[in-house]
Design a protein around this motif. Structure first.
Motif, mmCIF file in Angstrom:
data_model
loop_
_atom_site.group_PDB
_atom_site.id
_atom_site.type_symbol
_atom_site.label_atom_id
_atom_site.label_comp_id
_atom_site.label_asym_id
_atom_site.label_seq_id
_atom_site.Cartn_x
_atom_site.Cartn_y
_atom_site.Cartn_z
ATOM 1 N N MET A 98 3.639 5.717 -5.600
ATOM 2 C CA MET A 98 3.604 5.775 -7.071
ATOM 3 C C MET A 98 2.401 6.565 -7.565
ATOM 4 O O MET A 98 2.442 7.212 -8.612
ATOM 5 N N GLY A 99 1.334 6.540 -6.770
ATOM 6 C CA GLY A 99 0.130 7.295 -7.126
ATOM 7 C C GLY A 99 0.317 8.799 -7.042
ATOM 8 O O GLY A 99 -0.496 9.570 -7.559
ATOM 9 N N PHE A 137 3.921 1.528 -1.233
ATOM 10 C CA PHE A 137 4.499 1.656 -2.589
ATOM 11 C C PHE A 137 3.465 2.255 -3.546
ATOM 12 O O PHE A 137 3.751 3.198 -4.289
ATOM 13 N N ARG A 138 2.228 1.712 -3.523
ATOM 14 C CA ARG A 138 1.196 2.196 -4.452
ATOM 15 C C ARG A 138 0.815 3.634 -4.137
ATOM 16 O O ARG A 138 0.629 4.446 -5.061
ATOM 17 N N GLN A 147 -13.297 -2.122 -14.468
ATOM 18 C CA GLN A 147 -14.037 -1.510 -13.360
ATOM 19 C C GLN A 147 -15.517 -1.304 -13.685
ATOM 20 O O GLN A 147 -16.281 -0.868 -12.834
ATOM 21 N N ARG A 188 0.836 -1.219 0.000
ATOM 22 C CA ARG A 188 0.000 0.000 0.000
ATOM 23 C C ARG A 188 0.864 1.260 0.000
ATOM 24 O O ARG A 188 0.559 2.238 -0.682
ATOM 25 N N PHE A 211 -4.525 10.942 -14.155
ATOM 26 C CA PHE A 211 -4.687 9.994 -13.038
ATOM 27 C C PHE A 211 -3.691 10.383 -11.951
ATOM 28 O O PHE A 211 -2.484 10.495 -12.205
ATOM 29 N N HIS A 223 6.046 -7.745 -13.931
ATOM 30 C CA HIS A 223 5.607 -7.083 -15.166
ATOM 31 C C HIS A 223 6.541 -7.416 -16.328
ATOM 32 O O HIS A 223 7.682 -7.819 -16.124
ATOM 33 N N ASN A 229 -1.253 3.142 -17.337
ATOM 34 C CA ASN A 229 -0.581 4.443 -17.199
ATOM 35 C C ASN A 229 0.933 4.288 -17.138
ATOM 36 O O ASN A 229 1.655 5.271 -17.032
ATOM 37 N N ALA A 230 1.417 3.024 -17.208
ATOM 38 C CA ALA A 230 2.869 2.798 -17.235
ATOM 39 C C ALA A 230 3.331 2.904 -18.680
ATOM 40 O O ALA A 230 3.370 1.911 -19.412
ATOM 41 N N GLY A 238 -4.833 7.757 -7.290
ATOM 42 C CA GLY A 238 -5.922 6.796 -7.466
ATOM 43 C C GLY A 238 -7.206 7.435 -7.975
ATOM 44 O O GLY A 238 -8.254 6.792 -7.969
HETATM 45 P P1 NAD Z 1 -3.367 2.386 -6.962
HETATM 46 O O1 NAD Z 1 -3.264 3.141 -5.694
HETATM 47 O O2 NAD Z 1 -3.411 0.923 -6.924
HETATM 48 O O3 NAD Z 1 -2.193 2.810 -7.948
HETATM 49 C C1 NAD Z 1 -1.383 3.944 -7.742
HETATM 50 C C2 NAD Z 1 -0.122 3.762 -8.516
HETATM 51 O O4 NAD Z 1 0.591 2.640 -8.020
HETATM 52 C C3 NAD Z 1 -0.322 3.475 -10.005
HETATM 53 O O5 NAD Z 1 -0.442 4.652 -10.767
HETATM 54 C C4 NAD Z 1 0.941 2.695 -10.336
HETATM 55 O O6 NAD Z 1 2.003 3.611 -10.562
HETATM 56 C C5 NAD Z 1 1.230 1.935 -9.059
HETATM 57 N N1 NAD Z 1 0.713 0.553 -9.112
HETATM 58 C C6 NAD Z 1 -0.514 0.109 -8.712
HETATM 59 N N2 NAD Z 1 -0.612 -1.213 -8.892
HETATM 60 C C7 NAD Z 1 0.571 -1.616 -9.411
HETATM 61 C C8 NAD Z 1 1.080 -2.866 -9.820
HETATM 62 N N3 NAD Z 1 0.373 -4.000 -9.700
HETATM 63 N N4 NAD Z 1 2.324 -2.898 -10.325
HETATM 64 C C9 NAD Z 1 3.065 -1.791 -10.433
HETATM 65 N N5 NAD Z 1 2.645 -0.577 -10.066
HETATM 66 C C10 NAD Z 1 1.415 -0.497 -9.551
HETATM 67 O O7 NAD Z 1 -4.585 2.994 -7.761
HETATM 68 P P2 NAD Z 1 -5.938 2.325 -8.016
HETATM 69 O O8 NAD Z 1 -6.918 3.330 -8.444
HETATM 70 O O9 NAD Z 1 -6.294 1.505 -6.831
HETATM 71 O O10 NAD Z 1 -5.644 1.333 -9.267
HETATM 72 C C11 NAD Z 1 -6.684 0.579 -9.801
HETATM 73 C C12 NAD Z 1 -6.199 -0.803 -10.183
HETATM 74 O O11 NAD Z 1 -5.328 -0.708 -11.295
HETATM 75 C C13 NAD Z 1 -5.447 -1.533 -9.078
HETATM 76 O O12 NAD Z 1 -5.825 -2.883 -9.118
HETATM 77 C C14 NAD Z 1 -4.005 -1.367 -9.505
HETATM 78 O O13 NAD Z 1 -3.187 -2.448 -9.066
HETATM 79 C C15 NAD Z 1 -4.109 -1.343 -11.013
HETATM 80 N N6 NAD Z 1 -2.985 -0.574 -11.598
HETATM 81 C C16 NAD Z 1 -1.941 -1.298 -12.080
HETATM 82 C C17 NAD Z 1 -0.845 -0.644 -12.615
HETATM 83 C C18 NAD Z 1 0.305 -1.451 -13.151
HETATM 84 O O14 NAD Z 1 0.241 -2.667 -13.177
HETATM 85 N N7 NAD Z 1 1.392 -0.846 -13.598
HETATM 86 C C19 NAD Z 1 -0.838 0.738 -12.704
HETATM 87 C C20 NAD Z 1 -1.937 1.456 -12.194
HETATM 88 C C21 NAD Z 1 -3.009 0.783 -11.632
#
Ligand code: NAD
Ligand code: FAD
Length: 159
Positions: A10-11, A6-7, A85, A4, A143, A123, A34-35, A146
């Motif tokens: 990154m968010g 980390f996310r 979604q 959480r 974005f 990935h 968005n990557a 989140g």
């Molecule tokens: P979140 O808080 O999960 O994501 C915020 C940021 O964290 C993203 O912009 C991304 O940079 C990073 N992130 C999130 N999941 C990741 C993953 N599995 N691997 C690498 N980086 C990741 O935001 P949210 O609104 O809850 O996202 C919605 C869904 O989309 C979640 O399930 C999330 O895992 C997925 N997502 C995946 C990636 C990714 O794989 N690169 C990127 C964005 C969102």
């Protein structure tokens, strides 16, 4: 470290939103991503990153091609659809960029051939050699933290 944290970190990096499209044996698939990053001007290369659990991973491996569609501020619903979604099935009419599937109304459509692929952690990074580009006027979907957003015309960037 907690996932959480980390996310959440990154968010804090604000991005645009793309839908990756690809055509596998006549069937078109899309996934919100968005990557994305521009890598090289000469030759023209970009990179996308696809998670190991996403169906899009095998689709791009099979087709060897992908299009990156930068969504407009009006296309949040398409972002949600292609992120899984929105649960009900929706019919989407795709556009065409010299044989590559596109999202109509996206502000940029960048079609690519896979130049190379690198598995890193959970990935796969696909380096795309850019083949064709189509641009349209419009504001980007954003974005951050989140949440979706759009540029505010009330706070113009001062240079
Ligand atoms: P979140 O808080 O999960 O994501 C915020 C940021 O964290 C993203 O912009 C991304 O940079 C990073 N992130 C999130 N999941 C990741 C993953 N599995 N691997 C690498 N980086 C990741 O935001 P949210 O609104 O809850 O996202 C919605 C869904 O989309 C979640 O399930 C999330 O895992 C997925 N997502 C995946 C990636 C990714 O794989 N690169 C990127 C964005 C969102
Ligand atoms: P599926 O689950 O098969 O498809 C996803 C959805 O797209 C389904 O609901 C399906 O209905 C719809 N769909 C697909 N093709 C069509 C079609 N032809 N017509 C109509 N609908 C169709 N994940 C990453 O790996 N990398 C990223 O960079 C990334 N960035 C993201 C950014 C954001 C803002 C969000 C919200 C999510 C991001 N994700 C990313 C997560 C990713 O979008 C989801 O995990 C997605 O559900 C994975 O899709 P899938 O390839 O498994 O395809």
């Amino acid at each position: 470290m907690e996932d959480r944290l980390f996310r959440n970190a990154m968010g804090k990096f604000a991005t645009g939103v793309t839908v990756i499209t690809t055509n596998v044996n006549g069937k078109i698939h899309g996934m919100t991503a968005n990557a994305f990053m521009s890598i090289s001007l000469n030759p023209k290369l970009v990179v996308i990153s696809i998670g190991e659990k996403a169906s899009m991973l095998k689709h791009v491996q099979q087709s060897g091609t992908f299009t990156v569609n930068f969504l407009s501020a009006q296309q949040q619903e398409l972002s949600m659809l292609f992120a899984g979604q929105i649960k009900e099935e929706r019919h989407v009419t795709f556009g065409d960029l010299q044989g590559a599937p596109t999202i109509e109304g996206a502000i940029a459509q960048v079609s690519c051939e896979v130049a190379s692929a690198y598995i890193e952690g959970d990935h796969t990074l696909f380096i795309g050699r850019v083949k064709n580009i189509h641009l349209e006027d419009g504001e980007p979907l954003l974005f951050f933290n989140g949440r979706y957003g759009a540029l505010s015309s009330e706070t113009p960037v001062q240079i």
